[in-house]
Design a protein around this motif. Structure first.
Motif, PDB file in Angstrom:
ATOM      1  N   GLY A 115       0.782  -1.231   0.000  1.00  0.00           N
ATOM      2  CA  GLY A 115       0.000   0.000   0.000  1.00  0.00           C
ATOM      3  C   GLY A 115       0.810   1.276   0.000  1.00  0.00           C
ATOM      4  N   HIS A 116       1.959   1.279  -0.691  1.00  0.00           N
ATOM      5  CA  HIS A 116       2.769   2.492  -0.793  1.00  0.00           C
ATOM      6  C   HIS A 116       2.009   3.538  -1.604  1.00  0.00           C
ATOM      7  N   PRO A 117       1.911   4.785  -1.116  1.00  0.00           N
ATOM      8  CA  PRO A 117       1.094   5.782  -1.822  1.00  0.00           C
ATOM      9  C   PRO A 117       1.657   6.251  -3.150  1.00  0.00           C
ATOM     10  N   ASP A 118       2.941   5.999  -3.416  1.00  0.00           N
ATOM     11  CA  ASP A 118       3.567   6.550  -4.615  1.00  0.00           C
ATOM     12  C   ASP A 118       3.670   5.551  -5.761  1.00  0.00           C
ATOM     13  N   VAL A 119       2.974   4.416  -5.691  1.00  0.00           N
ATOM     14  CA  VAL A 119       3.011   3.431  -6.769  1.00  0.00           C
ATOM     15  C   VAL A 119       1.595   3.248  -7.313  1.00  0.00           C
ATOM     16  N   PRO A 120       1.452   2.648  -8.512  1.00  0.00           N
ATOM     17  CA  PRO A 120       0.105   2.450  -9.071  1.00  0.00           C
ATOM     18  C   PRO A 120      -0.783   1.612  -8.148  1.00  0.00           C
ATOM     19  N   ARG A 121      -2.087   1.794  -8.301  1.00  0.00           N
ATOM     20  CA  ARG A 121      -3.050   1.088  -7.443  1.00  0.00           C
ATOM     21  C   ARG A 121      -3.396  -0.305  -7.966  1.00  0.00           C
ATOM     22  N   THR A 122      -3.000  -0.616  -9.192  1.00  0.00           N
ATOM     23  CA  THR A 122      -3.286  -1.928  -9.759  1.00  0.00           C
ATOM     24  C   THR A 122      -1.977  -2.638 -10.099  1.00  0.00           C
ATOM     25  N   TRP A 123      -2.075  -3.948 -10.249  1.00  0.00           N
ATOM     26  CA  TRP A 123      -0.903  -4.744 -10.613  1.00  0.00           C
ATOM     27  C   TRP A 123      -1.362  -5.862 -11.545  1.00  0.00           C
ATOM     28  N   PRO A 124      -0.640  -6.087 -12.660  1.00  0.00           N
ATOM     29  CA  PRO A 124      -1.044  -7.154 -13.593  1.00  0.00           C
ATOM     30  C   PRO A 124      -0.737  -8.539 -13.006  1.00  0.00           C
ATOM     31  N   LEU A 125      -1.772  -9.315 -12.795  1.00  0.00           N
ATOM     32  CA  LEU A 125      -1.631 -10.647 -12.182  1.00  0.00           C
ATOM     33  C   LEU A 125      -2.313 -11.695 -13.056  1.00  0.00           C
ATOM     34  N   LEU A 164      -6.866 -11.709   3.417  1.00  0.00           N
ATOM     35  CA  LEU A 164      -7.851 -10.714   3.821  1.00  0.00           C
ATOM     36  C   LEU A 164      -7.756 -10.327   5.302  1.00  0.00           C
ATOM     37  N   PRO A 165      -7.465 -11.251   6.238  1.00  0.00           N
ATOM     38  CA  PRO A 165      -7.380 -10.845   7.645  1.00  0.00           C
ATOM     39  C   PRO A 165      -6.215  -9.907   7.965  1.00  0.00           C
ATOM     40  N   THR A 166      -5.281  -9.746   7.036  1.00  0.00           N
ATOM     41  CA  THR A 166      -4.135  -8.866   7.283  1.00  0.00           C
ATOM     42  C   THR A 166      -4.539  -7.417   7.020  1.00  0.00           C
ATOM     43  N   GLU A 167      -3.557  -6.517   7.049  1.00  0.00           N
ATOM     44  CA  GLU A 167      -3.839  -5.089   6.875  1.00  0.00           C
ATOM     45  C   GLU A 167      -3.840  -4.643   5.420  1.00  0.00           C
ATOM     46  N   ILE A 168      -3.875  -5.580   4.459  1.00  0.00           N
ATOM     47  CA  ILE A 168      -3.809  -5.158   3.058  1.00  0.00           C
ATOM     48  C   ILE A 168      -4.970  -4.224   2.724  1.00  0.00           C
ATOM     49  N   PRO A 169      -4.693  -3.199   1.926  1.00  0.00           N
ATOM     50  CA  PRO A 169      -5.740  -2.255   1.531  1.00  0.00           C
ATOM     51  C   PRO A 169      -6.739  -2.918   0.576  1.00  0.00           C
ATOM     52  N   PRO A 170      -7.925  -2.340   0.419  1.00  0.00           N
ATOM     53  CA  PRO A 170      -8.945  -2.916  -0.467  1.00  0.00           C
ATOM     54  C   PRO A 170      -8.467  -3.111  -1.905  1.00  0.00           C
ATOM     55  N   ASN A 171      -7.686  -2.142  -2.448  1.00  0.00           N
ATOM     56  CA  ASN A 171      -7.256  -2.287  -3.841  1.00  0.00           C
ATOM     57  C   ASN A 171      -6.326  -3.483  -4.022  1.00  0.00           C
ATOM     58  N   VAL A 172      -5.528  -3.805  -2.994  1.00  0.00           N
ATOM     59  CA  VAL A 172      -4.629  -4.957  -3.075  1.00  0.00           C
ATOM     60  C   VAL A 172      -5.430  -6.251  -3.004  1.00  0.00           C
ATOM     61  N   HIS A 173      -6.394  -6.307  -2.096  1.00  0.00           N
ATOM     62  CA  HIS A 173      -7.242  -7.499  -2.001  1.00  0.00           C
ATOM     63  C   HIS A 173      -7.991  -7.737  -3.312  1.00  0.00           C
ATOM     64  N   GLU A 174      -8.526  -6.665  -3.901  1.00  0.00           N
ATOM     65  CA  GLU A 174      -9.241  -6.810  -5.165  1.00  0.00           C
ATOM     66  C   GLU A 174      -8.311  -7.301  -6.268  1.00  0.00           C
ATOM     67  N   GLY A 175      -7.079  -6.791  -6.286  1.00  0.00           N
ATOM     68  CA  GLY A 175      -6.125  -7.248  -7.283  1.00  0.00           C
ATOM     69  C   GLY A 175      -5.774  -8.713  -7.120  1.00  0.00           C
ATOM     70  N   LEU A 176      -5.561  -9.133  -5.880  1.00  0.00           N
ATOM     71  CA  LEU A 176      -5.196 -10.527  -5.621  1.00  0.00           C
ATOM     72  C   LEU A 176      -6.348 -11.487  -5.886  1.00  0.00           C
ATOM     73  N   GLU A 177      -7.573 -11.001  -5.795  1.00  0.00           N
ATOM     74  CA  GLU A 177      -8.715 -11.855  -6.151  1.00  0.00           C
ATOM     75  C   GLU A 177      -8.680 -12.252  -7.624  1.00  0.00           C
TER      76      GLU A 177
END
Length: 456
Positions: free
Chosen positions: A134-144, A173-186
């Motif tokens: 969840g670094h604020p200076d990187v893109p919010r999506t990741w190609p997976l 999901l139980p960790t502190e990952i932000p919503p955008n990361v959880h959505e990407g990993l889904e």
């Protein structure tokens, strides 16, 4: 009556906070006293702990408790969201402080010079870590979208990357990952993750606990080829003299001889495979080519001339971190460090650069565990205090603490404070509590500033 020694520390990660702790615990803290300001370019403190440790490692993140106690000390102030050198320069720091310690760490990827690095699907591990943390200076999506993935490197970062790619979003999901990361990993399609090291099991840089944690997931089947379990005299000596290396090798041996299981995601640990090329097709990763190596008797390896092409659609390079060059300081491009002697920065003429010091990874390179930076900090602070005692610090021209606040405010820099961190921390914990989690991180810098009380 002598005033306290004024020290600026650039970087509020573990290295910088350990340096502050060493100053507080020194004799100088009693007489004449110390006054310490930490400058951090992120709105929140803790550096690598917040933005470099995998979210499913709460044990390591527990180090924050100890760091928190240091920042609670009355001798310490935090200036977050202040970037060196854009918001404040070295000359300006010298105006307000008797000494400056740089503890800026390393957050970019060390280069791996093989063909194909520029293909789509070839990634630096540090960039991926910043995304899932969840670094604020990187893109919010990741190609997976790759079903088969290669991870190059046999250190803990490689394990973190491989584990995050191999786990399910539901597990994380139980960790502190932000919503955008959880959505990407889904949407992550990876079902096979291959980790490659050019040397053998005895030379792997994994920590034993991190390695064993790979096997704790109900979805990850860890697989080791029995042919990769090999030792020469040098490897045997390493195991004999290094308890951690012996524990790692023992774990790998057990995995190599067990029968394959049925867990849906496969994580392969390959040894004696040296990456030579990332192969592309239409600009995208199509395969990874490795050359088989063999032990030479000393624990090192030599090439065999035998090559294998591995069917993968993405490659993550986890071959080490690299520090950014700092303006006004010398820099060794090869090691990615500031030349120094026990923490004193060395100028071009090999003399010490007055009042400037380094600690942590910018001092010694990105090796060792987080706790190892304590020794760095103690050594650097000892040199700083010796220079003060012997009159080698010229002294700040404007040492009043409030002078820094006025300077930043006049420049229109919205800086966060330690009180602001308490506000942000409370908001993130409240966000997590509503979902049955300990914390949910804010990702956007604007949100972090708002909840830190900077933006109204």
């Amino acid at each position: 009556m002598p005033r306290p020694i004024r020290v600026a520390i650039v970087g509020a990660g573990p290295a910088g906070i350990y340096a502050a702790d060493a100053l507080i615990k020194s004799d100088a803290a009693q007489d004449p006293g110390v006054s310490i300001d930490l400058f951090e370019r992120m709105p929140a403190p803790f550096g690598l702990i917040r933005y470099g440790v995998a979210p499913d490692h709460p044990r390591i993140k527990g180090i924050i408790t100890a760091l928190h106690q240091v920042l609670d000390k009355p001798q310490v102030r935090l200036f977050g969201n202040v970037d060196y050198p854009n918001d404040i320069t070295l000359d300006e720091l010298h105006r307000f402080y008797d000494a400056v310690i740089f503890a800026t760490g390393a957050m970019t990827d060390r280069a791996l010079d093989i063909p194909g690095n520029g293909l789509d699907g070839s990634f630096g591990a540090a960039d991926f870590v910043s995304w899932y943390d969840g670094h604020p200076d990187v893109p919010r999506t990741w190609p997976l979208d790759a079903e088969k993935v290669a991870v190059l490197g046999v250190g803990n970062v490689a394990l973190d990357v491989a584990r995050i790619l191999a786990k399910t979003a539901e597990e994380l999901l139980p960790t502190e990952i932000p919503p955008n990361v959880h959505e990407g990993l889904e949407r992550n399609k990876a079902r096979e993750v291959h980790v490659f090291g050019r040397r053998g099991p005895a030379q792997a840089k994994f920590s034993p606990m991190e390695l064993r944690e790979l096997d704790h997931s109900p979805n990850i089947e860890v697989i080791v080829n029995p042919e990769d379990i090999d030792y020469d005299e040098g490897s045997i000596a390493t195991r004999r003299n290094n308890k951690q290396a012996h524990m790692v090798a023992s774990t790998l041996e057990k995995w190599a001889i067990r029968d394959p299981g049925t867990r849906p995601h496969k994580l392969y640990l390959h040894f004696f495979e040296s990456p030579t090329e990332i192969i592309g097709e239409d600009g995208r990763v199509k395969a990874l080519r490795t050359e088989r190596t063999e032990l030479d008797g000393t624990g090192n390896v030599r090439a065999t001339g035998s090559f294998t092409d591995w069917d993968v659609q993405a490659v993550y390079r986890a071959v080490g971190y690299y520090s950014d060059e700092l303006p006004k300081l010398p820099f060794d491009v090869g090691s990615g460090t500031v030349p120094n002697e026990a923490g004193r920065v060395l100028a071009a003429d090999s003399d010490h650069q007055t009042s400037v010091y380094v600690t942590g990874w910018i001092k010694r390179g990105p090796v060792g565990l987080i706790g190892h930076t304590k020794g760095d900090a103690n050594e650097t602070v000892a040199c700083l205090l010796d220079d003060h005692t012997t009159g080698r610090l010229p002294g700040a021209a404007d040492p009043e603490p409030e002078a820094v606040n006025s300077f930043l405010e006049e420049r229109g820099i919205g800086f966060t404070t330690w009180d602001g961190w308490y506000q942000l921390d409370a908001q993130e914990r409240a966000l997590g509590s509503a979902q049955g989690r300990e914390r949910v991180k804010y990702v956007e810098r604007e949100d972090m500033l708002r909840h830190s009380g900077v933006i109204r």
